[in-house]
Design an enzyme around this catalytic site. Structure first.
Site, PDB file in Angstrom:
ATOM      1  N   ARG A  49       0.865  -1.203   0.082  1.00  0.00           N
ATOM      2  CA  ARG A  49      -0.034  -0.001  -0.018  1.00  0.00           C
ATOM      3  C   ARG A  49       0.875   1.351  -0.038  1.00  0.00           C
ATOM      4  O   ARG A  49       0.655   2.103  -0.740  1.00  0.00           O
ATOM      5  CB  ARG A  49      -1.046  -0.091   1.296  1.00  0.00           C
ATOM      6  CG  ARG A  49      -2.249   0.097   0.764  1.00  0.00           C
ATOM      7  CD  ARG A  49      -3.415   0.297   2.157  1.00  0.00           C
ATOM      8  NE  ARG A  49      -3.651  -1.032   2.123  1.00  0.00           N
ATOM      9  CZ  ARG A  49      -4.121  -1.469   3.522  1.00  0.00           C
ATOM     10  NH1 ARG A  49      -3.808  -0.878   4.457  1.00  0.00           N
ATOM     11  NH2 ARG A  49      -4.903  -2.694   3.622  1.00  0.00           N
ATOM     12  N   LYS A 109      -7.517 -17.007   6.243  1.00  0.00           N
ATOM     13  CA  LYS A 109      -8.583 -18.045   6.905  1.00  0.00           C
ATOM     14  C   LYS A 109      -9.975 -17.819   6.533  1.00  0.00           C
ATOM     15  O   LYS A 109     -10.823 -18.618   6.301  1.00  0.00           O
ATOM     16  CB  LYS A 109      -8.342 -18.303   8.322  1.00  0.00           C
ATOM     17  CG  LYS A 109      -8.465 -16.671   9.094  1.00  0.00           C
ATOM     18  CD  LYS A 109      -7.043 -16.492   9.873  1.00  0.00           C
ATOM     19  CE  LYS A 109      -7.079 -15.265  10.398  1.00  0.00           C
ATOM     20  NZ  LYS A 109      -5.981 -14.959  11.193  1.00  0.00           N
ATOM     21  N   GLU A 194      -7.006  -6.844  17.943  1.00  0.00           N
ATOM     22  CA  GLU A 194      -7.174  -5.478  17.124  1.00  0.00           C
ATOM     23  C   GLU A 194      -7.760  -4.610  17.756  1.00  0.00           C
ATOM     24  O   GLU A 194      -8.470  -4.887  18.698  1.00  0.00           O
ATOM     25  CB  GLU A 194      -7.885  -5.962  15.596  1.00  0.00           C
ATOM     26  CG  GLU A 194      -7.435  -6.883  15.056  1.00  0.00           C
ATOM     27  CD  GLU A 194      -5.737  -6.873  14.213  1.00  0.00           C
ATOM     28  OE1 GLU A 194      -5.883  -5.769  13.872  1.00  0.00           O
ATOM     29  OE2 GLU A 194      -5.233  -7.711  14.277  1.00  0.00           O
ATOM     30  N   LYS A 209     -10.985 -21.069  11.334  1.00  0.00           N
ATOM     31  CA  LYS A 209      -9.984 -22.069  11.226  1.00  0.00           C
ATOM     32  C   LYS A 209     -10.465 -23.326  11.654  1.00  0.00           C
ATOM     33  O   LYS A 209     -10.176 -24.503  10.894  1.00  0.00           O
ATOM     34  CB  LYS A 209      -9.008 -21.681  12.592  1.00  0.00           C
ATOM     35  CG  LYS A 209      -8.218 -20.180  12.185  1.00  0.00           C
ATOM     36  CD  LYS A 209      -7.490 -19.816  13.554  1.00  0.00           C
ATOM     37  CE  LYS A 209      -6.902 -18.615  13.258  1.00  0.00           C
ATOM     38  NZ  LYS A 209      -6.557 -17.943  14.476  1.00  0.00           N
TER      39      LYS A 209
HETATM   40  N1  HSE Z   1      -6.217 -12.755  15.573  1.00  0.00           N
HETATM   41  C1  HSE Z   1      -5.495 -14.278  15.550  1.00  0.00           C
HETATM   42  C2  HSE Z   1      -5.351 -14.771  17.021  1.00  0.00           C
HETATM   43  C3  HSE Z   1      -4.396 -14.053  14.600  1.00  0.00           C
HETATM   44  O1  HSE Z   1      -5.688 -14.061  18.009  1.00  0.00           O
HETATM   45  O2  HSE Z   1      -5.218 -15.945  17.135  1.00  0.00           O
HETATM   46  C4  HSE Z   1      -3.958 -15.208  14.041  1.00  0.00           C
HETATM   47  O3  HSE Z   1      -4.932 -15.762  13.078  1.00  0.00           O
END
Ligand code: HSE
Length: 441
Positions: A49, A109, A194, A209
């Site tokens: 980006r 995923k 996040e 997953k």
């Molecule tokens: N957000 C994911 C976790 C990162 O906390 O496991 C890996 O997929």
């Protein structure tokens, strides 16, 4: 001989944390990787980006672009590594790459969980590979293990801690006695969660997953829409503490299991006995149990995220594709472990039909006969009690917490019993219900 030794050329879509890790690992271990792959693997192009920010990764033989389609259109690129995430653009780019005869490696995923059928059909049509080890369990080679290492087995079940952020939060709640909101803040400060952590804490990331693993384990289509998903946002510090007092730990589990009535596919918090290895997987680590009929229970543990652990899986896929790309597509390992024309239509079991044990926490007025009423309702529903504790009321509280562990029963039966119990005049509010998994057979 000359043609065989030609380096394989890779284009990266995205050069963030995992992309940077992939370059680092490829460069640091170039000699070993070449000895394994049989030829050099070099990244000749990366789409980013911010061109300025990406310069630190640039090498003399690597071209940077801010146009991801330039990688797809470059006839010299053999393998495209998709690390931009999200579903829309990533899917468009991957399908275009496939149609141009390029192999694809992805850590995405969500994309595989939601669009696998279309993507793998296109890959089959054009005779290319789509590899996705990094999509599940970060650096743990779990796709390889289930798809190839355990290929002799009839897989019975998989149960895993497959989201590091939520495992960190639950570890914090247990270790420090904090509530969910404070533990989430700690996870965000450390960069695990996040800024918008919904995918993690609502169980969606784990369900992506799990859905992928379930398909590979049982030879069914990838069907994310059928997964039952509950996150950890409703867990309280009290539940974590009471579970501990009873000899259990609460983990966010992804469980998929073969049953005579269908395949269980569920993500939710669960109590597990503290003596299980899985109960002792703390912090942001991941671990996955797989039960096969021949091998028994196996356990895979490691870093589920992070630059170099995830790059470890990306590079493993690059080596696999490099070794196999000249092979007849019919002789390659099928994307979902089973030959595509043999996928089974076995249904996903509705949650009401799932059989497991339960932790129930009720708040009740401390008066004669309440426990008798509760246990009668459970007995009438054929639900057997395994353990029960009543906490002494705190000085200012007239309500007491009653915690009940049940033996295994059908979920719709416990739901019906809970409604009856909640209707008792001495019961205050809703019952907290958490599933309990023994994970021993
Ligand atoms: N957000 C994911 C976790 C990162 O906390 O496991 C890996 O997929």
């Amino acid at each position: 001989m000359e043609a065989i030794m030609k380096p394989i050329k890779v284009g990266l879509l995205g050069l963030g944390i995992v992309g940077g890790g992939t370059l680092t690992v490829l460069r640091r271990n170039a000699v070993e990787i070449t000895r394994r792959a049989g030829r050099e693997i070099i990244v000749t192009m990366a789409a980013v980006r911010d061109l300025e920010k990406a310069r630190k990764y640039a090498a003399a033989d690597m071209q940077l672009t801010d146009n991801p389609f330039a990688i797809i259109d470059n006839p010299d690129i053999d393998i495209v590594v998709e690390m931009i995430g999200g579903v829309t653009l990533a899917k468009e780019l991957i399908l275009m790459a496939i149609a141009r005869g390029k192999h694809v490696v992805t850590a995405n995923k969500a994309l595989i969980a939601c669009h696998a059928t279309e993507i793998f059909a296109a890959a089959q049509q054009y005779g290319v590979m789509v590899a996705f080890e990094a999509a599940v369990g970060g650096g743990i080679p779990i796709i390889k293990a289930i798809r190839e290492g355990l290929t002799a087995n009839r897989i019975e079940w998989i149960a895993g801690i497959i989201n590091g952020t939520t495992n960190f939060i639950l570890s914090e709640m247990r270790d420090k006695g904090t509530e969910f909101a404070d533990a989430l803040l700690a996870a965000q400060e450390l960069g695990y969660a996040e800024a918008d952590p919904a995918f993690d804490i609502e169980g969606i990331d784990a369900a992506h997953k799990l859905t992928i693993m379930s398909a590979i384990a049982f030879g069914i289509p990838v069907q994310f829409d059928c997964a039952h998903i509950e996150g950890i946002t409703k867990l309280t510090g009290d539940d974590v503490k009471y579970a501990e007092q009873l000899g259990y730990r609460i983990k966010l589990l992804g469980i998929t299991k073969r049953t005579p009535k269908g395949i269980e596919l569920r993500v939710h918090p669960a109590l597990i006995p503290e003596r299980r290895l899985l109960a002792n997987v703390d912090g942001a680590m991941n671990a996955i149990l797989v039960k096969g009929d021949a091998v028994g229970i196996t356990l895979y543990y490691g870093a589920g995220a992070g630059a170099e652990p995830t790059a470890s899986s990306v590079v493993a896929d690059l080596v696999d594709v490099t070794r196999m790309h000249t092979a007849d597509p019919n002789n390659r390992v099928p994307h979902l472990a089973f030959q595509p024309d043999t996928l089974s239509a076995e249904p996903i079991l509705p949650m009401g039909e799932v059989r497991t044990a339960y932790y129930l926490r009720l708040r009740a007025i401390d008066e004669a006969g309440v426990l008798a009423d509760v246990t009668r309702i459970l007995a009438d529903s054929d639900i057997s009690i395994d353990a029960m504790i009543q906490k002494e009321p705190e000085i200012t509280r007239t309500l007491v917490d009653i915690v009940i562990l049940t033996h295994r029963c059908i979920e719709k039966d416990i739901d019906a019993a809970m409604l009856e119990i909640e209707a008792l005049p001495a019961i205050s509010g809703k019952i907290a219900r958490i599933r309990l998994e023994h994970l021993d057979r």
